[in-house]
Design an enzyme around this catalytic site. Structure first.
Site, PDB file in Angstrom:
ATOM      1  N   GLU A 166       0.647  -0.773  -0.026  1.00 43.90           N
ATOM      2  CA  GLU A 166       0.098   0.348  -0.468  1.00 43.90           C
ATOM      3  C   GLU A 166       1.371   1.536   0.251  1.00 43.90           C
ATOM      4  O   GLU A 166       0.506   2.199   0.621  1.00 43.90           O
ATOM      5  CB  GLU A 166      -0.721   0.443   1.306  1.00 43.90           C
ATOM      6  CG  GLU A 166      -1.410  -1.324   1.208  1.00 43.90           C
ATOM      7  CD  GLU A 166      -2.664  -1.284   2.242  1.00 43.90           C
ATOM      8  OE1 GLU A 166      -3.281  -0.500   3.112  1.00 43.90           O
ATOM      9  OE2 GLU A 166      -3.711  -2.403   2.691  1.00 43.90           O
ATOM     10  N   ASN A 209       1.796  -4.853  -3.264  1.00 45.74           N
ATOM     11  CA  ASN A 209       0.722  -5.335  -3.021  1.00 45.74           C
ATOM     12  C   ASN A 209      -0.473  -4.417  -2.641  1.00 45.74           C
ATOM     13  O   ASN A 209       0.047  -3.430  -1.110  1.00 45.74           O
ATOM     14  CB  ASN A 209       0.721  -5.989  -1.544  1.00 45.74           C
ATOM     15  CG  ASN A 209      -0.624  -7.019  -1.460  1.00 45.74           C
ATOM     16  OD1 ASN A 209      -1.535  -7.265  -2.545  1.00 45.74           O
ATOM     17  ND2 ASN A 209      -1.197  -6.848  -0.194  1.00 45.74           N
ATOM     18  N   HIS A 245     -10.171  -6.195  -1.711  1.00 46.11           N
ATOM     19  CA  HIS A 245     -11.397  -6.177  -0.493  1.00 46.11           C
ATOM     20  C   HIS A 245     -12.803  -5.948  -1.438  1.00 46.11           C
ATOM     21  O   HIS A 245     -12.892  -3.891  -1.348  1.00 46.11           O
ATOM     22  CB  HIS A 245     -10.663  -5.458   0.846  1.00 46.11           C
ATOM     23  CG  HIS A 245      -9.657  -5.986   1.026  1.00 46.11           C
ATOM     24  ND1 HIS A 245      -9.521  -7.183   2.054  1.00 46.11           N
ATOM     25  CD2 HIS A 245      -8.622  -6.040   1.240  1.00 46.11           C
ATOM     26  CE1 HIS A 245      -8.702  -7.468   2.573  1.00 46.11           C
ATOM     27  NE2 HIS A 245      -8.047  -6.814   1.860  1.00 46.11           N
ATOM     28  N   GLU A 274      -6.021 -11.157  -1.036  1.00 47.14           N
ATOM     29  CA  GLU A 274      -6.900 -10.898   0.187  1.00 47.14           C
ATOM     30  C   GLU A 274      -8.057 -10.010  -0.251  1.00 47.14           C
ATOM     31  O   GLU A 274      -8.425 -10.024  -0.071  1.00 47.14           O
ATOM     32  CB  GLU A 274      -6.338  -9.271   0.173  1.00 47.14           C
ATOM     33  CG  GLU A 274      -4.980  -9.452   0.982  1.00 47.14           C
ATOM     34  CD  GLU A 274      -4.123  -7.714   1.910  1.00 47.14           C
ATOM     35  OE1 GLU A 274      -4.965  -7.705   2.614  1.00 47.14           O
ATOM     36  OE2 GLU A 274      -3.256  -7.594   1.986  1.00 47.14           O
ATOM     37  N   ASP A 276     -12.285 -10.746  -0.931  1.00 40.79           N
ATOM     38  CA  ASP A 276     -13.421 -11.001   0.500  1.00 40.79           C
ATOM     39  C   ASP A 276     -13.990  -9.892  -0.312  1.00 40.79           C
ATOM     40  O   ASP A 276     -13.908  -8.894  -0.740  1.00 40.79           O
ATOM     41  CB  ASP A 276     -13.378 -10.381   2.228  1.00 40.79           C
ATOM     42  CG  ASP A 276     -12.634  -9.584   2.045  1.00 40.79           C
ATOM     43  OD1 ASP A 276     -12.690  -8.215   1.248  1.00 40.79           O
ATOM     44  OD2 ASP A 276     -11.924  -9.425   3.866  1.00 40.79           O
TER      45      ASP A 276
HETATM   46  O1  G3I Z   1      -2.938  -1.209  17.416  1.00 38.91           O
HETATM   47  C1  G3I Z   1      -4.708  -0.908  18.143  1.00 38.91           C
HETATM   48  C2  G3I Z   1      -4.190  -0.778  19.459  1.00 38.91           C
HETATM   49  O2  G3I Z   1      -3.936   0.098  19.796  1.00 38.91           O
HETATM   50  C3  G3I Z   1      -5.783  -0.752  19.589  1.00 38.91           C
HETATM   51  O3  G3I Z   1      -5.241  -0.593  21.768  1.00 38.91           O
HETATM   52  C4  G3I Z   1      -6.302  -1.940  19.731  1.00 38.91           C
HETATM   53  C5  G3I Z   1      -7.871  -1.551  20.161  1.00 38.91           C
HETATM   54  O4  G3I Z   1      -8.296  -2.246  18.926  1.00 38.91           O
HETATM   55  O5  G3I Z   1      -6.154  -2.053  17.827  1.00 38.91           O
HETATM   56  C6  G3I Z   1      -4.892  -2.496  18.105  1.00 38.91           C
HETATM   57  O6  G3I Z   1      -4.922  -2.462  16.248  1.00 38.91           O
HETATM   58  C7  G3I Z   1      -5.512  -3.488  16.107  1.00 38.91           C
HETATM   59  C8  G3I Z   1      -4.771  -3.442  14.756  1.00 38.91           C
HETATM   60  O7  G3I Z   1      -4.871  -4.321  13.502  1.00 38.91           O
HETATM   61  C9  G3I Z   1      -3.202  -4.074  15.520  1.00 38.91           C
HETATM   62  O8  G3I Z   1      -2.886  -4.989  15.227  1.00 38.91           O
HETATM   63  C10 G3I Z   1      -7.435  -3.281  14.870  1.00 38.91           C
HETATM   64  O9  G3I Z   1      -7.684  -2.609  16.153  1.00 38.91           O
HETATM   65  C11 G3I Z   1      -7.378  -4.528  13.930  1.00 38.91           C
HETATM   66  O10 G3I Z   1      -8.773  -4.494  13.373  1.00 38.91           O
HETATM   67  C12 G3I Z   1      -6.038  -5.030  13.609  1.00 38.91           C
HETATM   68  O11 G3I Z   1      -7.013  -5.224  12.576  1.00 38.91           O
HETATM   69  C13 G3I Z   1      -5.947  -5.866  10.820  1.00 38.91           C
HETATM   70  C14 G3I Z   1      -5.803  -5.353  10.446  1.00 38.91           C
HETATM   71  O12 G3I Z   1      -5.182  -5.374   8.441  1.00 38.91           O
HETATM   72  C15 G3I Z   1      -4.653  -4.186  10.810  1.00 38.91           C
HETATM   73  O13 G3I Z   1      -5.250  -3.035   9.605  1.00 38.91           O
HETATM   74  C16 G3I Z   1      -6.543  -6.967  10.696  1.00 38.91           C
HETATM   75  O14 G3I Z   1      -6.772  -8.457  11.941  1.00 38.91           O
HETATM   76  C17 G3I Z   1      -5.864  -8.156   9.428  1.00 38.91           C
HETATM   77  O15 G3I Z   1      -6.759  -8.583   8.857  1.00 38.91           O
HETATM   78  C18 G3I Z   1      -5.797  -6.993   7.993  1.00 38.91           C
HETATM   79  O16 G3I Z   1      -5.232  -7.422   7.181  1.00 38.91           O
HETATM   80  C19 G3I Z   1      -4.935  -6.036   6.633  1.00 38.91           C
HETATM   81  C20 G3I Z   1      -3.904  -6.504   5.456  1.00 38.91           C
HETATM   82  O17 G3I Z   1      -2.820  -6.481   5.843  1.00 38.91           O
HETATM   83  C21 G3I Z   1      -3.733  -5.348   4.525  1.00 38.91           C
HETATM   84  N1  G3I Z   1      -4.714  -5.399   3.952  1.00 38.91           N
HETATM   85  C22 G3I Z   1      -5.559  -4.231   4.074  1.00 38.91           C
HETATM   86  C23 G3I Z   1      -6.220  -5.942   5.557  1.00 38.91           C
HETATM   87  C24 G3I Z   1      -7.531  -5.517   6.002  1.00 38.91           C
HETATM   88  O18 G3I Z   1      -7.639  -4.812   6.810  1.00 38.91           O
END
Ligand code: G3I
Length: 363
Positions: A166, A209, A245, A274, A276
């Site tokens: 990205e 990607n 997506h 990815e 969905d």
């Molecule tokens: O880091 C914060 C933390 O500070 C906070 O307390 C907490 C509260 O819920 O959230 C944390 O962030 C989370 C983040 O992962 C960090 O691990 C988000 O809530 C959570 O939604 C996030 O999810 C992942 C996301 O990438 C992050 O952008 C998903 O599991 C994952 O499926 C998703 O995957 C991405 C691909 O890698 C790239 N393309 C888009 C795709 C979908 O967003």
């Protein structure tokens, strides 16, 4: 689903009531053969872990959910760690790496004769806080060291790496505001990262990607121009991943196949990385009509990839609604995957199966 019927016809038969209005979602049975058995390309899924899963009440799905893991092993020929290879997870401190979750995915893939897509070496999201304090030169050195360490650890075991994820926003501008390496070092660091990754694993296929590339002309052109510049500079770039997506809120991206083809025309391999399809939900459950429309989106996406030479990897971003990221980012949408929360197949699963089978495998 009634086997042997096209998805659209079968769903119509079971879902149309006397009024012609769809009622409850129709029953669908799992196809007798697995997705990986009918597919001529690598068919993959993200392996749930880290990210939004870490905040949920459930235990680590990959370590504890046997029925889910069975689906991963039997249906797919490719796996991607959903979050477990991202910086915040695998490199949480300057001198600290945690490979346990990533190792488990790679070991599992090998035990089940699956390839692995490595995701991702440089992104603007999910980076550890310690990167914020670094100078420009320290950031460059940290990325170099990270790539040598992570790619080197899995040398020969990763089919494709998403090297930079990205890099452009939807208007085609480099993400210099949010990506620490692009902010500090500009576009040049993209080529550096690919070179470092190639040195660490000469056999891995190295990808850019991104999402919305097929629906944003400015973003598509920015990528085509970037790839051409990287190639002119002799950078070892091998592929372009379109994430896929999708949402029923928007029309199916009619330019998906043409966009993949434009990267193929530059000599790159391509992949859907990815996939969905989110459903806008008014109640808890999608309607039969929505499930049918979702199946058509999945079918068209798979067909688009199969129609392009060199598009030989299709990854679903999660296989079951039980673990999908969608409701956490899009609270009014959901049901985006091919299996529901009970691991029951939806029309989308049958559509993917049929579309992969139509790609030429024996079935
Ligand atoms: O880091 C914060 C933390 O500070 C906070 O307390 C907490 C509260 O819920 O959230 C944390 O962030 C989370 C983040 O992962 C960090 O691990 C988000 O809530 C959570 O939604 C996030 O999810 C992942 C996301 O990438 C992050 O952008 C998903 O599991 C994952 O499926 C998703 O995957 C991405 C691909 O890698 C790239 N393309 C888009 C795709 C979908 O967003």
């Amino acid at each position: 689903m009634r086997r042997g019927l096209p998805v659209a016809l079968a769903v119509a038969l079971v879902s149309a009531g006397c009024s012609g209005e769809p009622t409850a979602p129709p029953p669908v049975t799992m196809p007798a053969s697995a997705l990986r058995e009918v597919s001529t390309v690598h068919i993959g899924t993200a392996v749930a872990g880290g990210g939004h899963h870490a905040d949920q009440g459930y235990p680590d799905p990959f370590a504890t959910d046997e029925a889910y893991v069975e689906v991963l092993a039997t249906q797919f020929s490719s796996l991607t760690a959903e979050n477990q290879m991202k910086w915040e997870w695998i490199h949480p401190g300057p001198e600290e790496y945690d490979f346990a979750a990533a190792d488990a995915v790679v070991d599992f893939a090998e035990a089940n004769d699956q390839v692995v897509r490595g995701h991702t070496l440089a992104w603007h999201s999910q980076n550890p806080p310690w990167l914020q304090g670094l100078s420009d030169e320290e950031l460059r050195e940290a990325l170099r060291e990270h790539i040598y360490t992570v790619v080197g650890r899995y040398q020969g075991r990763i089919q494709q790496w998403d090297v930079f994820n990205e890099v452009f926003d939807d208007t085609g501008h480099l993400r210099t505001n949010t990506n620490p390496w692009l902010r500090a070092l500009g576009e040049e660091v993209i080529g550096d990262a690919f070179r470092w990754a190639h040195e660490a694993d000469p056999d891995a296929l190295l990808f850019l990607n991104d999402y919305n590339v097929e629906s944003s002309p400015a973003k598509l052109q920015a990528y085509l121009d970037l790839v051409a510049r990287l190639q002119d500079d002799g950078v070892p770039i091998h592929g372009m991943g379109l994430q896929g997506h999708l949402s029923l809120r928007y029309p199916f991206p009619a330019d998906l196949q043409a966009s993949l083809q434009q990267f193929a025309d530059l000599g790159l391999q391509t992949a859907l990385t990815e996939l969905d399809v989110r459903i806008p939900l008014e109640g808890d459950e999608p309607t039969a009509t929505q499930l049918q429309e979702q199946a058509e989106y999945y079918q068209r996406a798979v067909a688009a990839c199969l129609a392009v030479a060199g598009c030989d990897s299709i990854t679903l971003w999660g296989v079951t609604d039980r673990y999908s990221w969608v409701p956490f980012f899009f609270p009014e949408e959901g049901a985006a995957t091919v299996l529901d929360e009970d691991l029951t197949p939806k029309p989308a699963l049958v559509a993917v199966h049929e579309a992969l089978g139509a790609g030429g495998a024996s079935g």
